[in-house]
Design a protein around this motif. Structure first.
Motif, PDB file in Angstrom:
ATOM      1  N   LEU A   1     -40.194 146.502 -30.136  1.00  0.00           N
ATOM      2  CA  LEU A   1     -39.028 147.363 -30.294  1.00  0.00           C
ATOM      3  C   LEU A   1     -38.935 148.287 -29.095  1.00  0.00           C
ATOM      4  O   LEU A   1     -39.881 148.990 -28.759  1.00  0.00           O
ATOM      5  CB  LEU A   1     -39.136 148.200 -31.573  1.00  0.00           C
ATOM      6  CG  LEU A   1     -38.025 149.234 -31.803  1.00  0.00           C
ATOM      7  CD1 LEU A   1     -36.679 148.549 -31.981  1.00  0.00           C
ATOM      8  CD2 LEU A   1     -38.354 150.111 -33.008  1.00  0.00           C
ATOM      9  N   VAL A   2     -37.784 148.266 -28.439  1.00  0.00           N
ATOM     10  CA  VAL A   2     -37.567 149.136 -27.285  1.00  0.00           C
ATOM     11  C   VAL A   2     -36.400 150.058 -27.590  1.00  0.00           C
ATOM     12  O   VAL A   2     -35.551 149.772 -28.444  1.00  0.00           O
ATOM     13  CB  VAL A   2     -37.283 148.322 -26.005  1.00  0.00           C
ATOM     14  CG1 VAL A   2     -38.489 147.480 -25.626  1.00  0.00           C
ATOM     15  CG2 VAL A   2     -36.056 147.426 -26.175  1.00  0.00           C
ATOM     16  N   THR A   3     -36.350 151.187 -26.876  1.00  0.00           N
ATOM     17  CA  THR A   3     -35.302 152.171 -27.100  1.00  0.00           C
ATOM     18  C   THR A   3     -34.542 152.435 -25.811  1.00  0.00           C
ATOM     19  O   THR A   3     -35.041 152.171 -24.715  1.00  0.00           O
ATOM     20  CB  THR A   3     -35.890 153.488 -27.628  1.00  0.00           C
ATOM     21  OG1 THR A   3     -36.854 153.985 -26.685  1.00  0.00           O
ATOM     22  CG2 THR A   3     -36.576 153.269 -28.967  1.00  0.00           C
ATOM     23  N   GLU A   4     -33.361 152.974 -25.968  1.00  0.00           N
ATOM     24  CA  GLU A   4     -32.505 153.243 -24.819  1.00  0.00           C
ATOM     25  C   GLU A   4     -33.165 154.258 -23.885  1.00  0.00           C
ATOM     26  O   GLU A   4     -33.598 155.325 -24.306  1.00  0.00           O
ATOM     27  CB  GLU A   4     -31.159 153.782 -25.307  1.00  0.00           C
ATOM     28  CG  GLU A   4     -30.188 154.122 -24.197  1.00  0.00           C
ATOM     29  CD  GLU A   4     -28.877 154.655 -24.736  1.00  0.00           C
ATOM     30  OE1 GLU A   4     -28.037 155.087 -23.926  1.00  0.00           O
ATOM     31  OE2 GLU A   4     -28.699 154.647 -25.983  1.00  0.00           O
ATOM     32  N   ASN A   5     -33.247 153.872 -22.594  1.00  0.00           N
ATOM     33  CA  ASN A   5     -33.787 154.752 -21.539  1.00  0.00           C
ATOM     34  C   ASN A   5     -35.176 155.288 -21.883  1.00  0.00           C
ATOM     35  O   ASN A   5     -35.480 156.460 -21.642  1.00  0.00           O
ATOM     36  CB  ASN A   5     -32.824 155.900 -21.264  1.00  0.00           C
ATOM     37  CG  ASN A   5     -31.472 155.432 -20.767  1.00  0.00           C
ATOM     38  OD1 ASN A   5     -31.393 154.457 -20.029  1.00  0.00           O
ATOM     39  ND2 ASN A   5     -30.410 156.101 -21.177  1.00  0.00           N
ATOM     40  N   GLN A   6     -36.012 154.457 -22.455  1.00  0.00           N
ATOM     41  CA  GLN A   6     -37.351 154.877 -22.833  1.00  0.00           C
ATOM     42  C   GLN A   6     -38.186 155.235 -21.597  1.00  0.00           C
ATOM     43  O   GLN A   6     -37.861 154.852 -20.474  1.00  0.00           O
ATOM     44  CB  GLN A   6     -38.045 153.773 -23.620  1.00  0.00           C
ATOM     45  CG  GLN A   6     -38.291 152.510 -22.830  1.00  0.00           C
ATOM     46  CD  GLN A   6     -38.906 151.419 -23.698  1.00  0.00           C
ATOM     47  OE1 GLN A   6     -38.598 151.287 -24.877  1.00  0.00           O
ATOM     48  NE2 GLN A   6     -39.799 150.635 -23.118  1.00  0.00           N
ATOM     49  N   THR A   7     -39.271 155.961 -21.813  1.00  0.00           N
ATOM     50  CA  THR A   7     -40.117 156.407 -20.706  1.00  0.00           C
ATOM     51  C   THR A   7     -40.862 155.246 -20.058  1.00  0.00           C
ATOM     52  O   THR A   7     -40.939 155.146 -18.829  1.00  0.00           O
ATOM     53  CB  THR A   7     -41.133 157.445 -21.204  1.00  0.00           C
ATOM     54  OG1 THR A   7     -40.421 158.546 -21.779  1.00  0.00           O
ATOM     55  CG2 THR A   7     -41.999 157.940 -20.058  1.00  0.00           C
ATOM     56  N   ASP A   8     -41.402 154.357 -20.866  1.00  0.00           N
ATOM     57  CA  ASP A   8     -42.196 153.244 -20.340  1.00  0.00           C
ATOM     58  C   ASP A   8     -41.280 152.148 -19.804  1.00  0.00           C
ATOM     59  O   ASP A   8     -40.339 151.708 -20.483  1.00  0.00           O
ATOM     60  CB  ASP A   8     -43.089 152.669 -21.439  1.00  0.00           C
ATOM     61  CG  ASP A   8     -44.118 153.681 -21.918  1.00  0.00           C
ATOM     62  OD1 ASP A   8     -44.487 154.557 -21.112  1.00  0.00           O
ATOM     63  OD2 ASP A   8     -44.526 153.607 -23.092  1.00  0.00           O
ATOM     64  N   ALA A   9     -41.576 151.698 -18.581  1.00  0.00           N
ATOM     65  CA  ALA A   9     -40.798 150.620 -17.974  1.00  0.00           C
ATOM     66  C   ALA A   9     -41.221 149.273 -18.554  1.00  0.00           C
ATOM     67  O   ALA A   9     -42.378 149.069 -18.918  1.00  0.00           O
ATOM     68  CB  ALA A   9     -40.993 150.616 -16.459  1.00  0.00           C
ATOM     69  N   LEU A  10     -40.254 148.359 -18.673  1.00  0.00           N
ATOM     70  CA  LEU A  10     -40.568 147.013 -19.142  1.00  0.00           C
ATOM     71  C   LEU A  10     -41.290 146.214 -18.058  1.00  0.00           C
ATOM     72  O   LEU A  10     -42.137 145.373 -18.348  1.00  0.00           O
ATOM     73  CB  LEU A  10     -39.289 146.286 -19.563  1.00  0.00           C
ATOM     74  CG  LEU A  10     -38.447 146.971 -20.646  1.00  0.00           C
ATOM     75  CD1 LEU A  10     -37.250 146.108 -21.000  1.00  0.00           C
ATOM     76  CD2 LEU A  10     -39.287 147.263 -21.876  1.00  0.00           C
ATOM     77  N   THR A  11     -40.935 146.465 -16.818  1.00  0.00           N
ATOM     78  CA  THR A  11     -41.606 145.879 -15.664  1.00  0.00           C
ATOM     79  C   THR A  11     -41.148 146.641 -14.437  1.00  0.00           C
ATOM     80  O   THR A  11     -40.269 147.512 -14.522  1.00  0.00           O
ATOM     81  CB  THR A  11     -41.298 144.373 -15.516  1.00  0.00           C
ATOM     82  OG1 THR A  11     -42.142 143.809 -14.493  1.00  0.00           O
ATOM     83  CG2 THR A  11     -39.849 144.138 -15.125  1.00  0.00           C
ATOM     84  N   THR A  12     -41.742 146.353 -13.310  1.00  0.00           N
ATOM     85  CA  THR A  12     -41.350 146.966 -12.037  1.00  0.00           C
ATOM     86  C   THR A  12     -41.082 145.853 -11.036  1.00  0.00           C
ATOM     87  O   THR A  12     -41.863 144.904 -10.925  1.00  0.00           O
ATOM     88  CB  THR A  12     -42.454 147.887 -11.499  1.00  0.00           C
ATOM     89  OG1 THR A  12     -42.676 148.939 -12.436  1.00  0.00           O
ATOM     90  CG2 THR A  12     -42.049 148.491 -10.161  1.00  0.00           C
ATOM     91  N   ILE A  13     -39.960 145.954 -10.320  1.00  0.00           N
ATOM     92  CA  ILE A  13     -39.612 144.953  -9.310  1.00  0.00           C
ATOM     93  C   ILE A  13     -39.748 145.592  -7.941  1.00  0.00           C
ATOM     94  O   ILE A  13     -39.231 146.687  -7.689  1.00  0.00           O
ATOM     95  CB  ILE A  13     -38.185 144.422  -9.518  1.00  0.00           C
ATOM     96  CG1 ILE A  13     -38.086 143.732 -10.879  1.00  0.00           C
ATOM     97  CG2 ILE A  13     -37.801 143.458  -8.409  1.00  0.00           C
ATOM     98  CD1 ILE A  13     -36.726 143.189 -11.188  1.00  0.00           C
ATOM     99  N   THR A  14     -40.440 144.905  -7.058  1.00  0.00           N
ATOM    100  CA  THR A  14     -40.661 145.391  -5.706  1.00  0.00           C
ATOM    101  C   THR A  14     -40.077 144.405  -4.711  1.00  0.00           C
ATOM    102  O   THR A  14     -40.336 143.203  -4.800  1.00  0.00           O
ATOM    103  CB  THR A  14     -42.158 145.574  -5.422  1.00  0.00           C
ATOM    104  OG1 THR A  14     -42.714 146.441  -6.414  1.00  0.00           O
ATOM    105  CG2 THR A  14     -42.385 146.173  -4.046  1.00  0.00           C
TER     106      THR A  14
END
Length: 381
Positions: A201-214
């Motif tokens: 379950l994820v929430t709108e604009n949550q603190t934890d990122a789903l992933t990071t793209i570099t």
């Protein structure tokens, strides 16, 4: 059995620079200085050995001294809440702008879009009714319709039009929320391993990122059909198995200067054990460049790399732009073009603009120059 190894001290290098590059040996073409070829008055031309430059596909490998920062780096967070229904991107592969990374269960958002469309339809009907009423009142004003009733009809139309605008805006928001159930990449680059799994379950604009793209730019790098990964055991023995990349390193530690890359090898004989020290060679692809033998170049006092090219019977000094080295050659991207004749022998006391007579030569793997044809007058261009 499959096991994953984590080479935490693997350093990235854009050009697979070899620490101990072979020293190019410019061996004279003959024991005695060559005289001027027939037709060259006064014997003023210097005989020089030349090779024709060609563009080549130079391997791009992961070993580099120094430290780099990402050109672009983005944390991916959901803009709507819900259950993660799918993780779309495969770990270890680059993504392009607009590629879908995650999908959130969208049935609720589809229902909201349908409800918003119904509100728009209802508001459109109210506007149509108010328009008909106003048109009828305008025809009957003074003969059964008062000025006050006409004014009320006009206000009713304005109210209906405002309700329609609000309904259309609500529909746009609902459609945006539905579209955001597909979380897409805003940049091209390498995504890290997802921090969530399907069903989370994820929430709108949550603190934890789903992933990071570099984003890691590599100039003219052309990614190969497959990444070549070879393993060397702590004994120095080459491991026979071919590895595959599970998750590429997308950032470098500012304290240790290292990057973390997760690789996977078949391990049927259990020769690879957890905690074992290993060396990994990874070739990611190739880049098109010209390889200029290091022995044919020199460094100016300013640090610029220079070389001589034979053009129309004269030596022309060039300033080269290099991007590292490969074996015993510089990887040159500017300053010399394919088809030009690079002077590799007879460089002693050679100056810019000096008259030269070119002799085709070849260079062996250990840097030895060998004449390929008898000395003869050739067009230096």
């Amino acid at each position: 059995m499959l096991i994953s190894i984590l080479p935490s001290l693997l350093r990235l290098a854009p050009w697979a620079a070899v620490a101990a590059a072979l020293l190019f040996c410019a061996v004279p073409l003959a024991a005695q200085p060559m005289g001027a070829p027939p037709g060259m008055a006064g014997g003023l031309a210097t005989a020089v050995g030349v090779i024709t430059m060609e563009t080549q596909q130079v391997p791009f490998a992961t070993t580099v001294p120094g430290r780099a920062v990402a050109y672009e780096q983005v944390d991916i967070r959901p803009r709507v809440g819900g259950i993660v229904s799918e993780i779309v991107y495969p770990p270890g592969r680059p993504v392009a702008v607009g590629d879908v990374l995650f999908r959130i269960e969208d049935r609720t958002y589809r229902a909201e879009v349908a409800a918003a469309k119904a509100e728009v339809a209802l508001a459109e009907a109210s506007v149509s009714t108010a328009q008909d009423t106003l048109a009828r009142y305008e025809k009957l004003v003074g003969i059964g319709v008062t000025a006050e009733e006409l004014a009320t009809a006009r206000v009713s139309l304005l109210q209906a039009e405002a309700d329609l605008s609000a309904a259309e805006a609500a529909l746009q928001v609902a459609e945006l929320d539905l579209d955001r159930t597909e979380i897409k990449s805003p940049i091209a680059g390498f995504p890290e391993v997802p921090t969530v799994s399907v069903g989370a379950l994820v929430t709108e604009n949550q603190t934890d990122a789903l992933t990071t793209i570099t984003r890691i730019d590599a100039g003219s790098l052309r990614v190969g059909a497959g990444v070549d990964i070879r393993l060397e055991l702590e004994t120095g023995e080459a491991y026979a198995g071919q590895g595959k990349m599970v998750s590429p390193g997308a950032s470098v530690s500012t304290t240790t200067g290292t990057t973390e890359i997760r690789l996977q090898f078949d391990n049927p004989e259990r020769r690879i054990l957890p905690g074992q020290f290993l060396r990994v060679d990874i070739v990611l692809g190739t880049t098109e460049a010209i390889l200029v033998p290091q022995g044919a170049t020199a460094r100016a006092a300013s640090g610029e790399l220079t070389a001589f090219v034979a053009v129309d019977g004269k030596a022309e000094q060039r300033i080269l732009t290099e991007q590292g080295s490969y074996q015993n050659a510089w990887i040159v991207t500017e300053g010399i073009a394919a088809g030009e004749a690079l002077i590799v022998d007879g460089l002693l006391n050679l100056g810019d603009g000096a008259a030269v007579a070119t002799v085709p030569v070849t260079i062996s793997a250990d840097g030895v120059v060998t004449e390929t044809a008898p000395a003869a007058t050739m067009d230096g261009g």
